[in-house]
Motif scaffolding. Sequence first.
Motif: not given
Length: 250
Positions: A60-73
């Motif tokens: 997702a970061l490589d695709r330069d998405t506009e949203g904020d991302l969170l690693l989580g279960d």
Amino acid sequence: MIDIQTKMTERALELLCLPEGQPSFLLDIGCGSGLSGDYISEEGHYWVGIDISPAMLDAALDRDTEGDLLLGDMGQGIPFRPGSFDGCISISAVQWLCNANKKSDVPARRLYCFFSSLYSALVHGARAVLQLYPENSEQLELITTQATRAGFTGGVVVDFPNSAKAKKFYLCLFSGPSTSLPKGLTESQDADQATELTFTSERAPHKKARRDLVKKSREWVLEKKERRRRQGKEVRPDTQYTGRKRKPRF
């Protein structure tokens, strides 16, 4: 695959019944590489995505998405303040909570933890639309039971129930007073809807214009910076050097 993901996201946003003409702040659960988020951004909304896979978030970061991302279960709960989101969508993710990958995993407990924290993270009266692929009726009942225990009302919307390939399940949850459940699509409704979108969609030219921009070009960079300014993010001023390719260093 991208086309299918986009269509399911479009349907999920439709079932959310968001206010027209104003942006909303949405949560995308199991966001993966950000395909659903791209459509959310195109519709003028802001979003945060959560996913358990570091590799998918890197994509997702490589695709330069506009949203904020969170690693989580998601099975350990949604880590956001109460009333943070105007709505929530999820595409093909929630059914994984029914699997026990280790002895300490109890599907019912993980589902309840997920739904109860999601209920809290939504604005009162907001909706969550979760597209899923249940293996059987028992699994679907387990999911809906835990959602009800957490305080949600609503039910399951089934699109194209008579089609083996196109059949889709959407769990539509209401965090406020119970309202009438949307009706599922049928083959004839889908044809009518496609015709209507072809001739009446006012956003189509805008979407096409954005897709026609060459990535990393000056126009693409300026358009992206303007979107980020509208989101309230800190962006460097535009100059004559904005978007200009740098020469390789010696």
